[in-house]
Design an enzyme around this catalytic site. Structure first.
Site, PDB file in Angstrom:
ATOM      1  N   THR A  13       0.911  -1.346   0.071  1.00  0.00           N
ATOM      2  CA  THR A  13      -0.018   0.080   0.071  1.00  0.00           C
ATOM      3  C   THR A  13       0.848   1.177   0.108  1.00  0.00           C
ATOM      4  O   THR A  13       0.496   2.381  -0.726  1.00  0.00           O
ATOM      5  CB  THR A  13      -1.060   0.033   1.191  1.00  0.00           C
ATOM      6  N   SER A  55       1.779  -7.351  -0.933  1.00  0.00           N
ATOM      7  CA  SER A  55       2.566  -8.333  -0.135  1.00  0.00           C
ATOM      8  C   SER A  55       1.825  -9.630   0.174  1.00  0.00           C
ATOM      9  O   SER A  55       2.411 -10.747   0.395  1.00  0.00           O
ATOM     10  CB  SER A  55       2.716  -7.775   1.344  1.00  0.00           C
ATOM     11  N   THR A  88       1.894  -4.527   4.205  1.00  0.00           N
ATOM     12  CA  THR A  88       1.807  -4.746   5.717  1.00  0.00           C
ATOM     13  C   THR A  88       1.220  -6.289   5.926  1.00  0.00           C
ATOM     14  O   THR A  88       1.468  -6.702   7.100  1.00  0.00           O
ATOM     15  CB  THR A  88       0.986  -3.762   6.500  1.00  0.00           C
ATOM     16  N   ASP A  89       0.435  -6.552   4.991  1.00  0.00           N
ATOM     17  CA  ASP A  89      -0.123  -8.030   5.196  1.00  0.00           C
ATOM     18  C   ASP A  89       0.937  -9.032   5.527  1.00  0.00           C
ATOM     19  O   ASP A  89       0.498 -10.024   6.343  1.00  0.00           O
ATOM     20  CB  ASP A  89      -1.133  -8.364   4.072  1.00  0.00           C
TER      21      ASP A  89
HETATM   22  N1  LIG Z   1      -1.264  -1.756   3.920  1.00  0.00           N
HETATM   23  C1  LIG Z   1      -0.871  -2.985   3.134  1.00  0.00           C
HETATM   24  O1  LIG Z   1       0.297  -2.943   2.562  1.00  0.00           O
HETATM   25  C2  LIG Z   1      -1.912  -3.740   2.855  1.00  0.00           C
HETATM   26  C3  LIG Z   1      -1.667  -4.580   1.438  1.00  0.00           C
HETATM   27  N2  LIG Z   1      -2.882  -5.500   1.057  1.00  0.00           N
HETATM   28  C4  LIG Z   1      -0.377  -5.404   1.110  1.00  0.00           C
HETATM   29  O2  LIG Z   1       0.195  -5.823   2.076  1.00  0.00           O
HETATM   30  O3  LIG Z   1       0.204  -5.302   0.199  1.00  0.00           O
END
Ligand SMILES: NC(=O)C[C@H](N)C(=O)O
Length: 321
Positions: A13, A55, A88-89
């Site tokens: 993200t 991710s 973040t995932d």
């Molecule tokens: N906040 C994020 O980065 C979530 C995103 N879906 C990822 O992990 O790529």
């Protein structure tokens, strides 16, 4: 002389944009590449868009690519620290794999964002600035891989994503962050005393499965895994480390097939303990040969088991947890 920092972008993200339709998707050109000059820091920054993936798409091959690039940057190109931007995932998993497997002695910091680059209240740039400050701080030396998000510094081993959308999502259950970033100051409050590293060459044994226990769980899944000859199984058990009696045949099938069974708790605070002496209680599971862990989550125990299975051990596997 200014320190040299290597910044590796992998996607997520922090590198995405929100379209008119409100959909968040990867940007053709990573917006971070142009944004870096907005940050203030006393360092020479070298950035590279190594990957550009959400991710959930990260794989163990990506981990190997990251490991090799970081080790080359530090051990051959002389970088004094590394910052990785990541979705973040799965950020906590990449961070922990690198914490266990990297052969470098400089600060390595992962960061990300919960709001994409053009959303109101976007948190990417401030997280990146904080991650750079932490990577530059002399006190960050020897602390292993860290995660910096929302002004907090967390050790890779125990940090976990706790909220689907909140910018304060990354937390360390049981004992909290190891430090803070207060405006431009990096302040540490605690130091992890069990730092470990394993010089993993490559991941050959990769079939390590993760199963969550629940009321009345039977042995079907565990028996199928025993038949599949997988390399290892992590079970997110109940409470301090107990299982329903109806799945004990599955545990026995795995152990009889010489497949290591590592146990964590599905409770995200505290540690597992083999205290209960009833059918399916932790005392009996440990006596059977189930390996108990100390504070690791299921996904982290899976990574540690994966790393340990891919190297020469000089003591029983259980002694490493
Ligand atoms: N906040 C994020 O980065 C979530 C995103 N879906 C990822 O992990 O790529």
């Amino acid at each position: 002389m200014n320190k040299k920092l290597l910044i590796l972008h992998t996607g997520g993200t922090i590198s995405m944009s929100e379209g008119e339709d409100g959909k968040v998707s990867p940007s053709a050109k990573n917006p971070l590449l142009a944004a870096l000059e907005k940050l203030s820091h006393p360092a020479e920054l070298y950035q590279e868009a190594l990957l550009n993936v959400p991710s959930p798409h990260i794989t163990q091959s990506h981990w190997q690519l990251l490991k090799a690039r970081i080790e080359k940057g530090v051990n051959e190109q002389g970088f004094d620290g590394v910052v990785i931007t990541h979705g973040t995932d799965t950020l906590e998993e990449t961070a922990y794999f690198l914490d266990l497997a990297l052969n470098v002695d400089v600060p390595v910091v992962l960061t990300g964002a919960m709001r994409s680059s053009n959303e109101l209240g976007a948190d990417g740039l401030i997280n990146l600035q904080s991650a750079i400050l932490v990577a530059l701080s002399p006190e960050s030396q020897g602390k292993g891989v860290m995660v910096v998000m929302n002004d907090e510094i967390h050790n890779a081993k125990f940090v976990t994503k706790t909220h689907t959308t909140n910018v304060a999502t990354f937390q360390t259950p049981t004992f909290g962050p190891c430090g803070l970033v207060a405006k431009n100051r990096v302040i540490y409050f605690q130091h992890l005393d069990q730092y470990e590293r394993y010089p993993i060459a490559k991941i050959e044994k990769a079939n390590v499965q993760l199963v969550k226990a629940y009321v009345g769980m039977d042995s079907f899944l565990l028996e199928q895994l025993a038949l599949s000859q997988c390399d290892g199984v992590v079970i997110e058990a109940l409470g301090a480390g107990n299982l329903p009696p109806t799945c004990l045949a599955g545990v026995a099938a795995l152990l009889n097939a010489n497949i290591p069974v590592v146990l964590v708790s599905r409770a995200f605070n505290g540690v597992t303990q083999d205290v209960y002496d009833y059918l399916g209680g932790g005392k009996q599971l440990k006596q059977q040969g189930v390996i108990f862990t100390t504070g690791l989550s299921g996904q982290k125990a899976r990574i540690k088991l994966l790393v340990l299975l891919n190297q020469q051990l000089n003591k029983p596997l259980a002694d490493y947890f």
